[in-house]
Design a protein around this motif. Structure first.
Motif, PDB file in Angstrom:
ATOM      1  N   PHE A  47     -15.237  48.813  28.864  1.00 49.68           N
ATOM      2  CA  PHE A  47     -14.442  49.953  29.324  1.00 49.68           C
ATOM      3  C   PHE A  47     -14.983  50.422  30.665  1.00 49.68           C
ATOM      4  O   PHE A  47     -16.181  50.638  30.822  1.00 49.68           O
ATOM      5  CB  PHE A  47     -14.535  51.087  28.290  1.00 49.68           C
ATOM      6  CG  PHE A  47     -13.872  52.369  28.704  1.00 49.68           C
ATOM      7  CD1 PHE A  47     -12.500  52.463  28.800  1.00 49.68           C
ATOM      8  CD2 PHE A  47     -14.631  53.487  28.988  1.00 49.68           C
ATOM      9  CE1 PHE A  47     -11.892  53.643  29.172  1.00 49.68           C
ATOM     10  CE2 PHE A  47     -14.035  54.682  29.353  1.00 49.68           C
ATOM     11  CZ  PHE A  47     -12.658  54.749  29.448  1.00 49.68           C
ATOM     12  N   LYS A  49     -15.287  53.337  33.075  1.00 52.49           N
ATOM     13  CA  LYS A  49     -15.171  54.803  33.050  1.00 52.49           C
ATOM     14  C   LYS A  49     -14.369  55.345  34.228  1.00 52.49           C
ATOM     15  O   LYS A  49     -13.603  56.288  34.088  1.00 52.49           O
ATOM     16  CB  LYS A  49     -16.554  55.451  33.084  1.00 52.49           C
ATOM     17  CG  LYS A  49     -17.350  55.315  31.842  1.00 52.49           C
ATOM     18  CD  LYS A  49     -18.630  56.118  32.001  1.00 52.49           C
ATOM     19  CE  LYS A  49     -19.777  55.457  31.307  1.00 52.49           C
ATOM     20  NZ  LYS A  49     -21.028  56.184  31.517  1.00 52.49           N
ATOM     21  N   THR A  51     -11.963  53.931  36.198  1.00 47.37           N
ATOM     22  CA  THR A  51     -10.517  53.676  36.213  1.00 47.37           C
ATOM     23  C   THR A  51      -9.868  53.821  34.845  1.00 47.37           C
ATOM     24  O   THR A  51      -8.650  53.725  34.739  1.00 47.37           O
ATOM     25  CB  THR A  51     -10.238  52.251  36.732  1.00 47.37           C
ATOM     26  OG1 THR A  51     -10.850  51.318  35.855  1.00 47.37           O
ATOM     27  CG2 THR A  51     -10.744  52.073  38.145  1.00 47.37           C
ATOM     28  N   LYS A  52     -10.673  53.999  33.802  1.00 45.00           N
ATOM     29  CA  LYS A  52     -10.181  54.108  32.416  1.00 45.00           C
ATOM     30  C   LYS A  52      -9.456  52.836  31.968  1.00 45.00           C
ATOM     31  O   LYS A  52      -8.547  52.879  31.155  1.00 45.00           O
ATOM     32  CB  LYS A  52      -9.250  55.307  32.240  1.00 45.00           C
ATOM     33  CG  LYS A  52      -9.791  56.616  32.733  1.00 45.00           C
ATOM     34  CD  LYS A  52     -10.666  57.262  31.712  1.00 45.00           C
ATOM     35  CE  LYS A  52     -10.990  58.676  32.157  1.00 45.00           C
ATOM     36  NZ  LYS A  52     -12.355  59.008  32.046  1.00 45.00           N
ATOM     37  N   CYS A  54      -9.468  48.748  30.469  1.00 41.87           N
ATOM     38  CA  CYS A  54     -10.149  47.867  29.515  1.00 41.87           C
ATOM     39  C   CYS A  54     -10.244  46.480  30.128  1.00 41.87           C
ATOM     40  O   CYS A  54      -9.236  45.911  30.540  1.00 41.87           O
ATOM     41  CB  CYS A  54      -9.359  47.815  28.211  1.00 41.87           C
ATOM     42  SG  CYS A  54     -10.027  46.665  26.999  1.00 41.87           S
ATOM     43  N   LYS A  61      -4.691  50.268  30.606  1.00 44.73           N
ATOM     44  CA  LYS A  61      -5.430  51.497  30.325  1.00 44.73           C
ATOM     45  C   LYS A  61      -5.916  51.488  28.879  1.00 44.73           C
ATOM     46  O   LYS A  61      -5.216  51.039  27.980  1.00 44.73           O
ATOM     47  CB  LYS A  61      -4.534  52.722  30.526  1.00 44.73           C
ATOM     48  CG  LYS A  61      -4.182  52.996  31.957  1.00 44.73           C
ATOM     49  CD  LYS A  61      -5.103  54.022  32.508  1.00 44.73           C
ATOM     50  CE  LYS A  61      -4.652  54.389  33.912  1.00 44.73           C
ATOM     51  NZ  LYS A  61      -5.633  55.106  34.636  1.00 44.73           N
ATOM     52  N   CYS A  62      -7.118  52.002  28.696  1.00 44.38           N
ATOM     53  CA  CYS A  62      -7.680  52.135  27.347  1.00 44.38           C
ATOM     54  C   CYS A  62      -7.214  53.468  26.781  1.00 44.38           C
ATOM     55  O   CYS A  62      -7.470  54.522  27.368  1.00 44.38           O
ATOM     56  CB  CYS A  62      -9.207  52.086  27.396  1.00 44.38           C
ATOM     57  SG  CYS A  62      -9.973  52.307  25.787  1.00 44.38           S
ATOM     58  N   GLU A  65     -10.325  55.995  25.088  1.00 51.87           N
ATOM     59  CA  GLU A  65     -11.390  56.623  25.876  1.00 51.87           C
ATOM     60  C   GLU A  65     -12.732  55.920  25.709  1.00 51.87           C
ATOM     61  O   GLU A  65     -13.785  56.539  25.745  1.00 51.87           O
ATOM     62  CB  GLU A  65     -11.537  58.107  25.503  1.00 51.87           C
ATOM     63  CG  GLU A  65     -10.300  58.946  25.717  1.00 51.87           C
ATOM     64  CD  GLU A  65     -10.008  59.206  27.182  1.00 51.87           C
ATOM     65  OE1 GLU A  65     -10.960  59.380  27.942  1.00 51.87           O
ATOM     66  OE2 GLU A  65      -8.821  59.226  27.546  1.00 51.87           O
TER      67      GLU A  65
END
Length: 104
Positions: A47, A49, A51-52, A54, A61-62, A65
């Motif tokens: 992950f 952090k 760019t959020k 995966c 996007k993950c 979180e």
């Protein structure tokens, strides 16, 4: 009301059948790797952090979180790794760090 008795033999047979199932072995290994990964990482190691995103889904996007203990993407990644090791008849890694460091 009738009572059903289970003999020791029947119980042993049922336990042996349960142990032989490859899916159970696979799920046990996956759960073990998730627990080991929690020892090393507070959030998912795949992950980003900033760019959020995966890294396992290559740019999506993950939505969790970075929480990987219930993440289906992380779990399927571990299941694929298990299948790769079994297909090549290699010993399974015992630790998440060994899994990450392997060339597979």
């Amino acid at each position: 009301m009738s009572t059903t008795r289970v003999t020791d033999e029947d119980l042993k047979k049922a336990l042996l059948e349960k142990e032989k199932k490859p899916g159970d072995e696979k799920q046990r290994w996956v759960q073990k790797m998730i627990k080991k990964a929690k020892q090393y990482h507070k959030i998912c190691p795949y992950f980003d952090k900033r760019t959020k995103m995966c890294f396992l889904t290559l740019g999506q996007k993950c939505d969790r979180e970075g929480k990987f203990d219930v993440c289906p993407v992380f779990k399927s990644f571990l299941e694929k790794k298990y299948d790769e090791y079994k297909a090549k008849n290699l010993p399974l890694p015992l630790d998440f760090a060994d899994l990450v460091a392997s060339p597979l």
